[in-house]
Enzyme design. Structure first.
Site, PDB file in Angstrom:
ATOM      1  N   HIS A 181     -10.082  -3.459  -3.521  1.00 35.57           N
ATOM      2  CA  HIS A 181      -8.833  -3.162  -4.218  1.00 35.57           C
ATOM      3  C   HIS A 181      -7.714  -2.776  -3.284  1.00 35.57           C
ATOM      4  O   HIS A 181      -6.623  -2.468  -3.723  1.00 35.57           O
ATOM      5  CB  HIS A 181      -9.055  -2.012  -5.207  1.00 35.57           C
ATOM      6  CG  HIS A 181      -9.990  -2.393  -6.293  1.00 35.57           C
ATOM      7  ND1 HIS A 181      -9.602  -3.145  -7.375  1.00 35.57           N
ATOM      8  CD2 HIS A 181     -11.309  -2.164  -6.439  1.00 35.57           C
ATOM      9  CE1 HIS A 181     -10.644  -3.351  -8.146  1.00 35.57           C
ATOM     10  NE2 HIS A 181     -11.701  -2.780  -7.602  1.00 35.57           N
ATOM     11  N   ARG A 182      -8.003  -2.776  -1.983  1.00 38.06           N
ATOM     12  CA  ARG A 182      -6.987  -2.290  -1.072  1.00 38.06           C
ATOM     13  C   ARG A 182      -5.726  -3.159  -1.142  1.00 38.06           C
ATOM     14  O   ARG A 182      -4.608  -2.644  -1.102  1.00 38.06           O
ATOM     15  CB  ARG A 182      -7.505  -2.242   0.369  1.00 38.06           C
ATOM     16  CG  ARG A 182      -6.716  -1.260   1.225  1.00 38.06           C
ATOM     17  CD  ARG A 182      -7.043  -1.412   2.675  1.00 38.06           C
ATOM     18  NE  ARG A 182      -8.408  -1.040   2.990  1.00 38.06           N
ATOM     19  CZ  ARG A 182      -8.796   0.189   3.285  1.00 38.06           C
ATOM     20  NH1 ARG A 182      -7.918   1.154   3.297  1.00 38.06           N
ATOM     21  NH2 ARG A 182     -10.040   0.451   3.568  1.00 38.06           N
TER      22      ARG A 182
END
Lengths: 628, 337
Positions: free
Chosen positions: A253-254
């Protein structure tokens, strides 16, 4: 006393506002300056494209915006205690109390940590920096000290991919990534030459001439920083970012978080009251470039929410041009045309061009903790000579490579007591002795055993095989390996290239290698043994890697025997030497009836087996696994 | 004491290599030269002979960092010799510092001053070879055999002209702008691309194919070895003339002008041959200007630009993987009249 690294001399760096072109790189740096929480930027590109110049110019801007937020340079050869912080020898000596000397990480807190040639940074420093960046805290437990301090910084790295790839964990740590290339417009290039000349004629005057423009940029950064805090993303835009990252097969999800923050920073930089689709599109490529996997579908259409608070200024089909995917390591032009076949060659021989080259999976030799000689970067090893990079120190009974700094630090806390009965400033006892632990990367000895028989010539197999060998050679070059090459065809095998560090020679040879005749695989293996034996005798610590490229269709035995049986019997014998690692690259046609003879040979050798088409490091995830 | 160095002016042939070295000496901003070639082609002899003809620069007297008077500042505050601040300046021949292939990293970047640490209990920085080479020439024989980690250090400091030290308890940085001169035998392996790019110029040398020239080489060498003093005195005048020409070129260089249209020729040439990045353009211009200055001209001529391409581009032409480094580079095509 030595003050922290200070600006060296009065020669100012090239000003940020004087850098021509490279708009995306400049934008990425500006976004990081506005919001360090984006997680920094990685600038990849060919040499001589103002990468380092831009990163250092940023330092000047940062200083103008916020005196605390400085740019700290991490040299590649830094020692661990200088990065994390360690015992302050002078202060400890004066007071008798252990005093902490903050390291590079402490100085970078609240600012930017800059690493030039970041892909060359040693793993032990990478680990230190990753740990600190992950938790925002630097924990020091060494030399009797127990300290921790906040440590949040934006990481800026520059690298030339020709020198090797970056570890995936470190790659993901950079919020943004941009590719730079040289400018193609002659007018731009000429302006660039002129500015450089003007700067070098009188750096001070040049910097003064740009001061006003730089100050304007700094003021705009300061305004954007303040504005950032008040900006939020609409739910619609958040949804769009999610779709965008999913459509690119991005792991984790970065990327979503980075795009969100960077879009806000971009809106603030543009002076907008709210972030728009344009802001997302302006930054998305920078966040995705180093995170997406190979396939590149078009981005989803921007949200068509009629009552959204920020109508898109631009219809979706005019979205900015997409960056090309990261270029594979070697130059794709490797598929060059072959030179004409040498004259006088017997009929039936054919010459094939070198197929497409690609980045190969990580292949490492047998690892061990032996002390070695040599230089290169395929594996890392402890070294016994006073060579290699000094990475840390350890206490020692017999000291041949004294780490004076560490020894002094060990002795410092005891000086008040010891000095009473001595006339020297520092009294060192045997228990204080520390020796340097040095590390250097070692190259391997790689032996290519290449099948050049007629069966390899069919259906472009040799083209693919040459492409694979060339890819392995390029990989070997980046790791400073020594290579040798054996080819076998007709009735015999020959050492076509004796061991050499010149990968260029291997490439030339490969290009001119003809194909034709029967397949004396057993002779090829015998020749490999003949080549390896003296190498192993000369340096018992060497751990060679042998790469056999063949379809396994042996049809000439050693003394008129059966081709496949002879080869398998020999392979079994060779496979028993644990010092040698074997890799078999099977070139058999994947369609149609497969004999899988190369697989049999691989089993006998105890070799790693790849089909030529599986050799490719297709995406980041696979590279990561390969490194596991 | 230096009397036994073979004089630069007496080297037979190898005109390109000699001219390249002279250009490097005249203009340090060219940032040095790589000399590629087989063994026994006077590569090392030529570099060592440079000492003979080097000009002088103004330095802070006794400064361990060879700072120019205008560079006094941050480094001096942290320097172990505060007395330098008061002293005046001195003229000094620019230095040729040799970096041996086996040099340890500490020696290259500098290290903790052992004596100060033990006697006075204070940390001081003991400058290394990079400090010694500041404003001079750093010479690496067999540069392709240099250890990887030492190459990293060179790249670090060559990039920005600053040596940043974060090791052995010391956090320090000092200017380190040097011309990098390297010799190598390509048969023993190639250079890393980043390092290759740091050399401003590149020449390939070959043994002479001219019988008369070969005889001349042998005779001069024999004469030098038989009686060095006599040989040197015989070559004293040509050496002095060469040194004077270099000094004159240095004085002339800042005033050399170039027509803007020729900058477009340079850019077009670099785009056409396919040069990575912009360093090729920049170095090519500097080389052309330096050639003009050396030939006593106030303006860059077309011949200067064509000749500059031969020096500045061979190692920058984008190559197919593993292709040999170019020996000949076509100069820019004449622009339409």
């Amino acid at each position: 006393m030595i003050a922290p690294a200070s600006s060296a001399g009065p020669r100012p760096f090239f000003p940020f506002s004087a850098i021509i072109g490279q708009e995306r790189m400049k934008l990425a740096l500006l976004l990081v300056a506005i919001d360090p929480g984006i997680g920094g930027a990685l600038i990849r590109g060919e040499k001589g494209t103002a990468k380092s110049t831009a990163a250092r110019a940023l330092a000047g801007l940062l200083a103008a915006v916020d005196a605390e937020a400085r740019l700290v340079t991490l040299p590649l050869n830094a020692t661990e205690e200088m990065v994390a912080g360690g015992l302050d020898f002078s202060a400890t000596l004066r007071t008798g109390e252990r005093a902490f000397q903050p390291g590079v990480l402490a100085r970078a807190h609240g600012g930017v940590l800059y690493i030039d040639e970041v892909n060359l940074l040693d793993d032990h420093l990478v680990d230190l920096i990753l740990d600190a960046a992950e938790f925002g805290v630097n924990i020091v437990e060494r030399e009797g000290l127990s300290v921790q301090h906040d440590c949040r910084f934006a990481l800026i790295g520059t690298m030339n991919p020709e020198e090797g790839a970056l570890r995936p964990q470190l790659l993901d740590r950079f919020g943004l990534c941009v590719e730079v290339a040289s400018e193609r417009d002659p007018e731009v290039r000429v302006t660039l030459i002129e500015r450089r000349e003007a700067y070098e004629r009188d750096p001070g005057a040049f910097a003064r001439a740009c001061a006003e423009e730089d100050a304007a940029v700094a003021a705009r950064i300061a305004r954007a920083r303040a504005a950032c805090r008040g900006l939020r993303l609409s739910t619609t835009l958040r949804g769009y970012i999610g779709e965008l990252t999913m459509s690119r097969h991005v792991a984790g999800h970065r990327a979503d978080l980075v795009i969100a923050r960077a879009a806000i920073a971009h809106a603030a930089w543009q002076g907008r009251a709210a972030a728009t689709v344009d802001d997302v599109l302006a930054v998305a490529e920078m966040a995705l470039l180093h995170r997406q996997r190979e396939a590149l579908p078009p981005p989803p259409p921007p949200p068509r929410d009629d009552n959204a608070e920020e109508p898109s200024a631009r219809p979706p089909d005019q979205s900015p041009p997409r960056d090309p995917p990261p270029a594979p390591m070697p130059d794709q032009d490797g598929a060059g045309t072959a030179p004409p076949p040498p004259p006088g060659d017997e009929a039936g021989d054919s010459l094939h061009a070198i197929g497409e080259t690609f980045r190969v999976k990580r292949i490492a030799p047998v690892e061990d903790r032996l002390r070695r000689r040599g230089s290169g970067r395929r594996g890392r090893t402890r070294t016994s000579e006073k060579q290699g990079r000094y990475v840390r120190s350890q206490s020692c009974a017999e000291c041949r490579d004294l780490a004076l700094d560490a020894t002094l630090r060990a002795a410092a806390p005891h000086q008040c007591r010891r000095r009473a009965d001595s006339r020297v400033a520092v009294v060192i006892h045997r228990e204080d002795w520390r020796e340097k632990v040095r590390e250097k990367r070692i190259g391997s000895f790689i032996l290519f055993v290449v099948d050049a028989s007629g069966s390899m010539g069919a259906r472009g197999r040799m083209v693919a095989a040459k492409g694979a060998v060339m890819s392995l050679l390029l990989d070997a070059y980046q790791k400073r390996d020594t290579v040798a090459m054996i080819t076998f065809r007709r009735r015999e095998a020959a050492l076509a290239l004796p061991p050499t560090a010149s990968i260029d020679m291997a490439g030339t040879l490969l290009r001119a290698l003809p194909v034709g005749g029967r397949t004396p695989l057993a002779a090829g293996l015998a020749k490999a043994y003949e080549t390896l034996s003296p190498a192993l005798r000369r340096d018992p610590t060497v751990r060679p890697l042998v790469i056999l490229v063949s379809d396994g269709k042996a049809n000439v035995g050693l003394d008129g025997g059966n081709g496949v049986e002879d080869a398998c019997r020999l392979a079994e014998r060779l496979g028993q030497d644990a010092r040698v690692r074997w890799v078999v690259v099977d070139t058999e046609e994947p369609q149609g009836v497969r004999l899988r003879l190369a697989h049999r040979i691989a089993l006998a050798l105890g070799a790693d087996y790849f089909h030529v088409e599986d050799l490719r490091a297709t995406d980041l995830v696979q590279v990561a696994k390969g490194q596991g | 004491m230096q009397n036994n160095i073979y004089p630069f002016a007496a080297i037979v042939g190898q005109e390109r290599m000699k001219l390249g070295l002279i250009l490097t000496v005249i203009n340090p901003a060219i940032s040095g030269m790589l000399i590629r070639g087989e063994k026994g082609t006077a590569k090392s002899t030529a570099v060592r002979a440079l000492a003979d003809i080097l000009p002088q620069v103004e330095v802070v007297r006794d400064c361990p960092f060879h700072l120019a008077p205008v560079e006094r500042g941050a480094v001096c505050r942290d320097c172990a010799r505060p007395q330098c601040r008061e002293t005046d300046t001195a003229a000094r021949k620019i230095a040729v510092v040799e970096l041996p292939v086996g040099a340890t990293e500490d020696r290259v970047v500098g290290t903790l001053d052992l004596e100060k640490a033990l006697r006075e209990g204070v940390k001081h920085f003991e400058p290394g070879l990079l400090a010694a080479a500041h404003r001079g020439i750093l010479y690496v024989d067999e540069v392709n055999l240099l250890d990887d980690h030492v190459v990293d250090v060179l790249l670090d400091s060559a990039a920005m002209g600053v040596n940043t030290v974060e090791r052995e308890g010391i956090s320090f940085s000092h200017p380190a702008r040097f011309s990098l001169v390297g010799t190598m035998n390509p048969e023993e392996g190639e250079l890393r691309p980043q390092l290759l790019d740091r050399f401003g110029l590149c020449v390939t040398v070959e043994g002479s194919r001219d019988a008369a020239e070969r005889v001349e080489i042998m005779e001069r060498r024999a004469a030098f070895e038989a009686d060095p003093a006599a040989f040197l005195s015989r070559w004293a005048e040509p050496s002095r003339q060469l040194a004077a020409a270099i000094t004159a070129a240095i004085a002339r260089y800042p005033a050399v002008t170039v027509a803007r249209e020729w900058l477009f020729d340079i850019a077009a040439c670099c785009i056409e041959v396919g040069v990575d990045g912009h360093r090729g353009d920049i170095i090519m211009l500097k080389t052309a200007k330096t050639l003009a200055a050396y030939h006593g001209r106030a303006e860059v001529s077309r011949e200067d630009i064509e000749e500059a391409a031969q020096f500045a581009l061979p190692h920058r032409v984008r190559r197919q993987p593993l292709q040999d480094i170019a020996r000949e580079v076509r100069g820019p095509r004449p622009t339409a009249a």
